[in-house]
Design a protein around this motif. Sequence first.
Motif, short mmCIF file in Angstrom:
data_model
loop_
_atom_site.label_atom_id
_atom_site.label_comp_id
_atom_site.label_asym_id
_atom_site.label_seq_id
_atom_site.Cartn_x
_atom_site.Cartn_y
_atom_site.Cartn_z
N PRO A 161 8.30 0.61 10.03
CA PRO A 161 8.94 0.15 8.79
C PRO A 161 8.73 1.07 7.62
O PRO A 161 9.66 1.36 6.87
CB PRO A 161 8.29 -1.21 8.55
CG PRO A 161 7.89 -1.68 9.88
CD PRO A 161 7.51 -0.46 10.65
N ARG A 162 7.50 1.58 7.46
CA ARG A 162 7.28 2.41 6.27
C ARG A 162 8.06 3.71 6.37
O ARG A 162 8.54 4.24 5.37
CB ARG A 162 5.79 2.68 6.09
CG ARG A 162 5.14 3.46 7.21
CD ARG A 162 3.63 3.35 7.13
NE ARG A 162 3.01 4.31 8.01
CZ ARG A 162 1.76 4.22 8.42
NH1 ARG A 162 1.00 3.21 8.03
NH2 ARG A 162 1.24 5.13 9.19
N HIS B 118 4.27 -5.64 8.30
CA HIS B 118 4.77 -4.39 7.71
C HIS B 118 6.25 -4.45 7.40
O HIS B 118 6.69 -4.01 6.36
CB HIS B 118 4.49 -3.22 8.66
CG HIS B 118 3.07 -3.12 9.06
ND1 HIS B 118 2.17 -2.34 8.39
CD2 HIS B 118 2.37 -3.72 10.05
CE1 HIS B 118 0.99 -2.45 8.96
NE2 HIS B 118 1.08 -3.29 9.96
N GLY B 119 6.99 -4.96 8.38
CA GLY B 119 8.44 -4.93 8.24
C GLY B 119 8.91 -5.67 7.01
O GLY B 119 9.67 -5.15 6.19
N PHE B 120 8.40 -6.88 6.85
CA PHE B 120 8.85 -7.70 5.73
C PHE B 120 8.39 -7.10 4.41
O PHE B 120 9.07 -7.20 3.39
CB PHE B 120 8.32 -9.12 5.90
CG PHE B 120 8.99 -10.12 5.02
CD1 PHE B 120 10.37 -10.26 5.02
CD2 PHE B 120 8.25 -10.94 4.19
CE1 PHE B 120 10.99 -11.19 4.21
CE2 PHE B 120 8.86 -11.87 3.36
CZ PHE B 120 10.24 -11.99 3.38
N PHE B 121 7.24 -6.48 4.44
CA PHE B 121 6.73 -5.84 3.22
C PHE B 121 7.68 -4.75 2.74
O PHE B 121 8.13 -4.74 1.59
CB PHE B 121 5.35 -5.24 3.49
CG PHE B 121 4.79 -4.49 2.32
CD1 PHE B 121 4.16 -5.16 1.30
CD2 PHE B 121 4.91 -3.11 2.22
CE1 PHE B 121 3.65 -4.49 0.21
CE2 PHE B 121 4.42 -2.42 1.13
CZ PHE B 121 3.78 -3.11 0.13
N LEU C 47 6.06 -9.89 -2.74
CA LEU C 47 5.11 -8.77 -2.65
C LEU C 47 3.75 -9.19 -3.19
O LEU C 47 2.71 -8.87 -2.62
CB LEU C 47 5.63 -7.56 -3.43
CG LEU C 47 6.77 -6.78 -2.80
CD1 LEU C 47 7.15 -5.60 -3.67
CD2 LEU C 47 6.38 -6.29 -1.43
N ILE C 48 3.79 -9.92 -4.30
CA ILE C 48 2.51 -10.34 -4.88
C ILE C 48 1.94 -11.50 -4.07
O ILE C 48 0.75 -11.52 -3.74
CB ILE C 48 2.69 -10.75 -6.36
CG1 ILE C 48 3.28 -9.61 -7.16
CG2 ILE C 48 1.36 -11.18 -6.96
CD1 ILE C 48 3.59 -9.96 -8.58
N ALA C 49 2.78 -12.46 -3.74
CA ALA C 49 2.26 -13.70 -3.17
C ALA C 49 1.78 -13.52 -1.74
O ALA C 49 0.90 -14.25 -1.29
CB ALA C 49 3.34 -14.78 -3.22
N ILE C 50 2.35 -12.59 -1.02
CA ILE C 50 1.95 -12.45 0.38
C ILE C 50 0.90 -11.36 0.55
O ILE C 50 -0.10 -11.55 1.23
CB ILE C 50 3.18 -12.14 1.26
CG1 ILE C 50 4.18 -13.29 1.16
CG2 ILE C 50 2.74 -11.95 2.71
CD1 ILE C 50 5.46 -13.06 1.93
N TRP C 51 1.12 -10.22 -0.09
CA TRP C 51 0.21 -9.10 0.16
C TRP C 51 -0.74 -8.85 -0.99
O TRP C 51 -1.41 -7.84 -1.04
CB TRP C 51 1.02 -7.84 0.45
CG TRP C 51 1.80 -7.94 1.72
CD1 TRP C 51 1.34 -7.65 2.98
CD2 TRP C 51 3.15 -8.36 1.88
NE1 TRP C 51 2.33 -7.88 3.89
CE2 TRP C 51 3.46 -8.31 3.25
CE3 TRP C 51 4.13 -8.79 0.98
CZ2 TRP C 51 4.71 -8.66 3.75
CZ3 TRP C 51 5.38 -9.15 1.48
CH2 TRP C 51 5.66 -9.08 2.85
N ALA D 90 1.70 -0.90 -3.90
CA ALA D 90 3.13 -0.59 -4.09
C ALA D 90 3.74 -1.53 -5.11
O ALA D 90 4.57 -1.13 -5.92
CB ALA D 90 3.87 -0.71 -2.77
N GLY D 91 3.29 -2.78 -5.08
CA GLY D 91 3.80 -3.75 -6.04
C GLY D 91 3.46 -3.36 -7.46
O GLY D 91 4.31 -3.39 -8.35
#
Lengths: 615, 505, 479
Positions: free
Chosen positions: B28-29, B117-120, B157-161, B253-254
């Motif tokens: 993904p990245r 990773h993918g969803f990020f 991005l904030i809430a999950i990672w 990244a966020g």
Amino acid sequence: MTDYIWLIPILPLISSITLMLGSAYLGRSVIATLGVGSVGLAAVLTGALAYNFLHAPEPIHVVYWTWMQVGQFDPSIAFYFDGLTLVMMSVITGVGFLIHLFSSEFMEHDNSYARYFAYLNMFVAAMLILVLADNLLLMYLGWEGVGTCSYLLVGFWYQHSANGRAARKAFIVTRIGDTAMAIGLLVLFTELGTLNIQDLVAAAQAKWQVGDVIPLLICVLLLAGAAGKSAQLPLHTWLPDAMAGPTPVSALIHAATMVTAGVYLIARTHGLFLLSPDAMTVVAVVGLLTSLVAAFTALAQHDIKRILAYSTISQIGYMFLALGVGAWTAGVFHLMTHAFFKALLFLGSGAIIHCLHHEHDIFKMGGLRSRMPVTFWSFLIGSAALAALPLTSGFFSKDLILLQAYQQANIGPLLWVGGLGGALLTAIYSFRLVFIVFFGHANTSPDREIGWRMAIPLILLCALSLIGGYFSLPVEKVFPIDDNQHPDQWVELVSISIPIFGVFLAYLLFLGRQLDPGFLIESASGRWLKQFWYSGWKIDRLYDLALVNPYYWIATIARNEPVDKFYQSIVITNQTLNAALSKMQTGRMRGYIVSMVIGLIGFLGLSLFFVAGAV
Amino acid sequence: MVLVNLILILLLGGVVAAVSERVSSTTPRQVALLVIVLAFLYLVSELSGLDSLNQLQPSTPNDPNSWLIHFKASWIPAFGISIEFALDGLSLLMVLLTLVLGAIAVSASWTDITERHGFFEANLLWTIAGVLGVFMALDLFLFFLFWEVMLIPMYFLIAIWGHENRGYAAMKFFIFTQASGLLMLVATLALVAVYRDSMGHYSFSYFDLLNTPMAKNTAWWLMLGFFVAFVVKLPGFPFHTWLPDAHTQAPTAGSVILAGILLKTGAYGLIRFTVPLFPDAALEFSNVALTLGVAGIIYGAVLAFGQTDFKRLVAYSSVSHMGFILLGVYAWNELALQGAVMQMVAHGFSTAALFMIAGSLQERLHTREMPKMSGLWQSMPRMGAMAMFFVLASLGLPGLGNFVAEFLVLLGLFQVNPWLTVLASMGLITGAIYSLMLMQRSFQGEPNPQLETKTLTDFGSRELLTMAVMVIALVVLGIYPQPVLDIAQMTIASTLKFGLPGAMP
Amino acid sequence: MTLSKLIALAPILILSITIIVLVLHASLKRDHKSAWYVSALGLLITIWGSYYASGYAQQVTVLLKVDNWGLLFSALIVVSTLTTLAISRDVFLAEGNRKEEYYLLILLSTLGAIVLCQSSHIVSLLLGMELMGIAVYAMIAFPEEDALPLEASIKYLILSACASAMLLFGFALLYAATGDLSYAGIGSKVASAYESNPMLVVAGTAMVLSGIGFKLSLVPFHMWTPDVYEGAPTPVTNFLATVSKGAMFVALTRLFLDGKFYQFPSLIVALTLISVASMLVGNLLALRQENVKRLLAYSSIAHFGYLLMVIVGFSSLKETGEILNLGRDALTFYLAAYILSTLAAIAVVANVVGEKTAHIEAFTGLFWKQPLQAAALMVAMLSFAGIPLTAGFMGKFYLITLGLDAGLWLLLSGLIIGSAIGIYYYLRLIFAMSSPLGDPSVVPSKHSLSWRDALAFVLLLSVLYMGSWPQPFIDFAGV
């Protein structure tokens, strides 16, 4: 013939970048060659430039590109070169080269050899840009650049947090001055529409009369900037602490070059200052007060580098005094001679510290005369020049300043007397240093000899300190002609004899011990005074109380975001309401029915109210 | 179509990135990076075909044909809503900045994401797509749509990672922007209603709404609606309190995206919408805005100094820096406005880099608390040198981009309000204080014996390369900012026309 | 009765025929599955019927007024019933009981709802309401072994009875004042009746609106909502939230407009207060609610508060009818958006927790386990919150436009504050779903798509479609 002028600042800059990028891959000899060689090359080029200039003394103006162009505002990346620039560049590259050479031995065993030279080269580049800039904004770039390098070098040994503290103090205190100067730039541009120094001075003289208030404002703001960088009252407190850096750094930045940038700034913009006699008086008074305060302080110090630091402050005070009385040439002259002998003294002290296991306390030294002869002679010559003993370089420049101060229109004699007092003190504290360190009983013994890379700079600087007074500066076209009458004979005599008397006094006090001031020192007021001077007139303490502590205090109480309390209160209100309303959801039907009935009654009541109102 | 394609590339790229996790967790990245680079190349290749870019004439605001690129397609005709994108100098700068920082953000989170990773990467790409939409949409409905929709992937991005307190931070971030966005929505609809009342039909097109005649009072309230939404996003004092939390809790990244790009949407909105749509009201309001700007500069700097959390400190420094943008916009002259645009670009790089360093530290030390750091230079000299560079950039060292920005702002403001300028320039001092403190507490000082310094790895080539991009960008901006100034000029010249009394174009 | 009138009644007739078929079927052969199919087929035909009838819009007797607007909502109601049927399938099959009566009840109730949508007379209103309501009481209590549904059913029954009593008394007063029972008749006489006997009219309307307010769960008649939502089986909750409330609101609008209630300032003030109170109280109550069904109950209170804005907006009705059109569009859009979003939300809730307690923890990490379900619930929440690209945003868009045009500043402020509060709890659910706390090793499921996913996906798409491409809806509603 001038197409290589850009090489002079660029060479050290390239060397600096190379050293930064390659620090992990370069050997020590390569590092030293790059670091020293680039400045050496710059010095050679400066020499060539000087040769050309002395033959055809015309100012050179080279524009490289427009830095930024927004409407009327279009400062360039451009260099302006004239006699004053030449003097400054010679000092920077010449003395700079010697100090680099000295450093290559002094710092040889440091882990961050490359980083050291990277910073030092960067400094030279920034300083050269400062003096070459054709406009104040580019000068400001160099100005901040040297400040940053100073910060980096003072905090070079970052592992000790005291060094970091000193470095931050140096940067922030000078930044206060810099900010004033930046505001000065804003005023200048807003009023005159340009920041090019030559245009701006011309425009100012066309626009304002002598004594107008705006030039006064501008000059005071520029003075604040100069005072910050040149460690003048009240922004001088950073310089003694800045001695935390490696000693060659103190020699280069905190004695010979950067701290004189303020002098350069005022000399460069003297056209503005001439419009404001009041501002000039302020400059003179600031200079004189600084030189006296610092001299007294120097008298009470134990640390060899701090003595020299206060002496630097004091000597720059003389330069300001010179500028303030319109003795431009004398001021710049003293700048140059001071660069020679103060660099010499610092390098000498560096040699001592290098050989005495990093000992700084002069009372733990002693008797070094025979064991470190080169250093002894360096120190002796340096101190003689510092004390302005006749025939040394310092004598010529300081004498010139005192004589011109005497002739200042308003308070000239007063300034002269003050200056003499300073000269006396200078002689006393500088020879106190010499007598205590090099004579008498030996408290420690040096564990090594200095090598040729340290000796040669010392010897060359000795020579310069001795003969520097005979140089004539190519600045006739830069400054207005000095048409003062020569003062009376007695003034000159007194001016000459005072330092000699000072040295004699120092001899009586510290070497011969014919005079014992013990009872004075031991008395209550004497002890207080000694402590007072030792602490630098408690100015640091004052700043701590007035500025630093309150700032910490505010930052500490505010760190948890007071504004957010407002938003928190909204959240709390919502939560409270939520709790209250949730309590009503009991699950019991009677409550629900009551609510409905209340609703109905309210509805009917409202209707009634309207009908009654309508009827 | 170019602009629509650009957004589509990123949206679809996000889907591809999400799906590509099935190949391997590292795919993904790579996909994300590739997509951004592709989008960038696509835009650049399309731009090089434009003649108008070489001339860079000031665009006439209400003539879309004078813009670099303009696209319009009907969408909801009942309300005069269309899919309308356009690009002028300002948007172009912002779009380029977004793409570059987007690539940097992917690189910044190359290794610190350990799951999903993918969803990020998909969310990252979608956020960037949303931001691009904000910078390019010239239909107010569409603009609002992107304005809101970009929040959702950012929220994820904030809430999950995010870090330990991510739920709170993400929620705060969303509620602040959403609540202020509602005000903007109301203001937008009211503006359209005013337009309809005088023109007889609905339109959400920026070009139509520009010269809507309206009562002074109305204009004032509507301006306020837009202003609040943009200043919350900027964020300006006293609407900034979401920012420290969001920045601190977001993954690297966020934070990079948030600080580098998302904040700029607020500034962009002020320049693009608040001022041109309500010039008189905005001008009348400028003293309040300037005061808020100065308050933000000082307040942000003081609070930054008080922080012990590395990221929080940088976050407050953003509050301080964004104050300059507010000053730049509301000083209402070319110098200051150029400074504001410059600040948008320069701050994007300097803060993004600092957040990347913060992220690297967190990844290595598992803490952001500076009291637990100290003397890191010894074990990580490259990172230290980079930190030093960006700290110096952030405190406004001449020769780097931020200085140009701040000096231009101050220079412009001084002509309008000398006293506020003097106060604002206190920011130069306070900025130095917190910046150097940051350096002292983390990289300088005695190496902390409790840290396993042996296991710390310095920046590798990926990180150095990423940093080098930003270093070069800041140096170029610092000593040769002219290209950026020239591109921005075409927007600025036309924006300023709105400020002139009676000189409505 | 002409053929055209019969065609106009097609939805009602088709549904009635379906009910008869179902009764016959049940009496001949008790088969759960085929009953389900018969119902579903009947409903599908009813949708077609609604579409077909739209060409024959007219007043059919004094009782029913068939128009496109009513038919649109009839169709929507049938769609809701279909969804309810879909999610009922598992719940009742699992218990292995013979439950065909359930389908009968649900269809009867739907029939009531459709009548309500098309009523133009107080008699048809009462008829439709009670037909709908009584079937619902039974549906709530259908899992007869559990205590909670029974309690909910009884609560709803008794409180409904109170509300109906208010309503009836209100109508009696109105009849006393105007001497008419058709909306249009009331509308033409109410102004003069007010002149002669203001108290009678005002009290009558107040009681009528209070009664309807109960069914719509507006503050302060709202307290039953969470208990009943929670206690009822999830499919019935769905039915209650969409069919029952939707039909009631349509009826209220008709009554309010045709009965010309909008001319009484006392009503407007009261409705404004009720509206604002509902927005705030509903959102505040939902704020920290842990049970998702209760949360949806509170959220629906707020949404009907928002919807009431339209009714208040009618007060600025000028004879030109500009506000009327905008208001009706706004109402159509918001109500449709609300119904679709609620369907999506409760369908997911039913799939995730079934008849277990719908605690928010049950949704933790749903995103990683069942991405489609989670996406549908997320879109529903975003739609409730009014985020662009969802139907709910277009609804809010309309409401704000209307509010600005009609100058409803208080209500607009309520809308903004309410929405701002609302974001919190909608996001909380989204946060729970996206939280990786569940089990990080769970990768997005690779199992084949089930019909549940298909349902969720269809609902998700329709919410998104309505929000991102609303022009067809606007055209249709504007007819």
